[in-house]
Design an enzyme around this catalytic site. Sequence first.
Site, PDB file in Angstrom:
ATOM      1  N   ASN A 237       0.873  -1.171   0.000  1.00  0.00           N
ATOM      2  CA  ASN A 237       0.000   0.000   0.000  1.00  0.00           C
ATOM      3  C   ASN A 237       0.912   1.224   0.000  1.00  0.00           C
ATOM      4  O   ASN A 237       1.444   1.593   1.039  1.00  0.00           O
ATOM      5  CB  ASN A 237      -0.884  -0.042   1.250  1.00  0.00           C
ATOM      6  CG  ASN A 237      -1.730   1.205   1.416  1.00  0.00           C
ATOM      7  OD1 ASN A 237      -1.804   2.033   0.511  1.00  0.00           O
ATOM      8  ND2 ASN A 237      -2.368   1.343   2.573  1.00  0.00           N
TER       9      ASN A 237
ATOM     10  N   LYS B  63       0.213   4.239  -0.372  1.00  0.00           N
ATOM     11  CA  LYS B  63      -0.450   5.436   0.177  1.00  0.00           C
ATOM     12  C   LYS B  63      -0.177   6.635  -0.742  1.00  0.00           C
ATOM     13  O   LYS B  63      -0.097   6.447  -1.953  1.00  0.00           O
ATOM     14  CB  LYS B  63       0.003   5.679   1.617  1.00  0.00           C
ATOM     15  CG  LYS B  63      -0.194   4.416   2.474  1.00  0.00           C
ATOM     16  CD  LYS B  63      -0.081   4.647   3.950  1.00  0.00           C
ATOM     17  CE  LYS B  63      -0.292   3.323   4.680  1.00  0.00           C
ATOM     18  NZ  LYS B  63      -0.270   3.467   6.125  1.00  0.00           N
TER      19      LYS B  63
ATOM     20  N   HIS C 201      -9.629   1.071   4.549  1.00  0.00           N
ATOM     21  CA  HIS C 201      -8.383   1.303   5.292  1.00  0.00           C
ATOM     22  C   HIS C 201      -8.681   2.267   6.441  1.00  0.00           C
ATOM     23  O   HIS C 201      -9.494   3.188   6.296  1.00  0.00           O
ATOM     24  CB  HIS C 201      -7.320   1.878   4.355  1.00  0.00           C
ATOM     25  CG  HIS C 201      -5.966   1.903   4.996  1.00  0.00           C
ATOM     26  ND1 HIS C 201      -5.597   2.880   5.878  1.00  0.00           N
ATOM     27  CD2 HIS C 201      -4.922   1.039   4.911  1.00  0.00           C
ATOM     28  CE1 HIS C 201      -4.361   2.620   6.311  1.00  0.00           C
ATOM     29  NE2 HIS C 201      -3.940   1.512   5.735  1.00  0.00           N
TER      30      HIS C 201
ATOM     31  N   GLU D 128      -7.148   4.724   7.523  1.00  0.00           N
ATOM     32  CA  GLU D 128      -6.935   6.140   7.196  1.00  0.00           C
ATOM     33  C   GLU D 128      -8.145   6.711   6.453  1.00  0.00           C
ATOM     34  O   GLU D 128      -8.482   7.883   6.607  1.00  0.00           O
ATOM     35  CB  GLU D 128      -5.637   6.298   6.379  1.00  0.00           C
ATOM     36  CG  GLU D 128      -4.411   6.081   7.272  1.00  0.00           C
ATOM     37  CD  GLU D 128      -3.168   5.573   6.567  1.00  0.00           C
ATOM     38  OE1 GLU D 128      -3.107   5.609   5.328  1.00  0.00           O
ATOM     39  OE2 GLU D 128      -2.245   5.123   7.278  1.00  0.00           O
TER      40      GLU D 128
ATOM     41  N   GLU E 285      -5.507  -4.705  10.446  1.00  0.00           N
ATOM     42  CA  GLU E 285      -4.494  -3.685  10.686  1.00  0.00           C
ATOM     43  C   GLU E 285      -4.823  -2.914  11.961  1.00  0.00           C
ATOM     44  O   GLU E 285      -5.678  -2.014  11.940  1.00  0.00           O
ATOM     45  CB  GLU E 285      -4.443  -2.702   9.514  1.00  0.00           C
ATOM     46  CG  GLU E 285      -4.096  -3.354   8.195  1.00  0.00           C
ATOM     47  CD  GLU E 285      -3.509  -2.343   7.210  1.00  0.00           C
ATOM     48  OE1 GLU E 285      -2.384  -2.555   6.784  1.00  0.00           O
ATOM     49  OE2 GLU E 285      -4.170  -1.338   6.916  1.00  0.00           O
TER      50      GLU E 285
ATOM     51  N   GLY F 100       2.319   2.564  10.735  1.00  0.00           N
ATOM     52  CA  GLY F 100       3.284   3.646  10.590  1.00  0.00           C
ATOM     53  C   GLY F 100       3.931   4.077  11.894  1.00  0.00           C
ATOM     54  O   GLY F 100       4.600   5.111  11.948  1.00  0.00           O
TER      55      GLY F 100
ATOM     56  N   SER G  19       3.301  -1.792  10.452  1.00  0.00           N
ATOM     57  CA  SER G  19       4.748  -1.849  10.711  1.00  0.00           C
ATOM     58  C   SER G  19       5.351  -3.229  10.435  1.00  0.00           C
ATOM     59  O   SER G  19       6.267  -3.662  11.130  1.00  0.00           O
ATOM     60  CB  SER G  19       5.066  -1.378  12.126  1.00  0.00           C
ATOM     61  OG  SER G  19       4.654  -0.035  12.297  1.00  0.00           O
TER      62      SER G  19
HETATM   63  P1  PGA Z   1       2.698   0.505   7.651  1.00  0.00           P
HETATM   64  O1  PGA Z   1       1.249   0.658   6.982  1.00  0.00           O
HETATM   65  O2  PGA Z   1       3.267  -0.805   7.120  1.00  0.00           O
HETATM   66  O3  PGA Z   1       3.469   1.693   7.192  1.00  0.00           O
HETATM   67  O4  PGA Z   1       2.502   0.452   9.114  1.00  0.00           O
HETATM   68  C1  PGA Z   1       0.420  -0.432   6.747  1.00  0.00           C
HETATM   69  C2  PGA Z   1      -0.893   0.032   6.165  1.00  0.00           C
HETATM   70  O5  PGA Z   1      -1.435   1.039   6.637  1.00  0.00           O
HETATM   71  O6  PGA Z   1      -1.426  -0.594   5.225  1.00  0.00           O
END
Ligand code: PGA
Length: 252
Positions: A9, A11, A96, A98, A168, A174, A213
């Site tokens: 992803n 983003k 997601h 976000e 997640e 992140g 992460s």
């Molecule tokens: P990250 O994000 O690996 O940077 O923690 C994962 C995601 O939000 O899909």
Amino acid sequence: MRKKIVAGNWKMNTLPAEGVVLAEGVVAGRGEVCSCVNFIVCPPFTHLSEVAAALKGSDVELGAQNCAAEAKGAYTGEVAASMIAALGCKYVILGHSERRQYYGETSETLNKKMEQAYANGLTPIYCVGENLDEREAGKHFDVVKAQIEEVVYNLTAEQFADLVIAYEPVWAIGTGKTATAEQAQEIHAYIRKVLADKFGAAAAECPILYGGSCKPSNAAEIFAKEDVDGGLIGGAALKAEDFLAIGKGFEK
Ligand code: PGA
């Protein structure tokens, strides 16, 4: 045998030309990882066409990070599922955290997006997960259960057979803070049970990815767990080498 999936992803990162270089790097190194691992990259909409061209001839698949809830029409700034499918996407990430948090996506919107995805032959990667307060209050099981019941339970058996789930935990996205392999297994097994309550034996075939992460140093331990079928990777998907090394986590 469930599919093993490592999905990137990206983003809102990379310019189109950088995205092409990244995709080329994934294609170039892909042969070093077991062909049993399915790699998917999900760049921003603006890169889909060029990244699709870079992936041509390889088995690395393309996904988008979102799609509109409506089929077409006067929805300024939206991108329809039919449009991303026409550019070569096979997958679309939906729900997601976000999107839920910053763009107010509710189960109601997500039901419509899921319908659009299926109507256009896309496989949704449907994300669920609790935030830190919910985890600390011990509510994580209830939160993911509701996210599944309100959306996934509305699918037909045929649609469910073409679904990927990503668990997640918001507190791990992140932040550098990963769920332990045990925490991941515990909730993945729970998610599978919730799916089985509605879809029966078909739940055993649904890939459930871990996200938050995930990196080369922790992927192997997490992927070794019975109900973890791969990862949805954010930060570490922006370097081809790391992304591929995560795929190698299945071999250890
Ligand atoms: P990250 O994000 O690996 O940077 O923690 C994962 C995601 O939000 O899909």
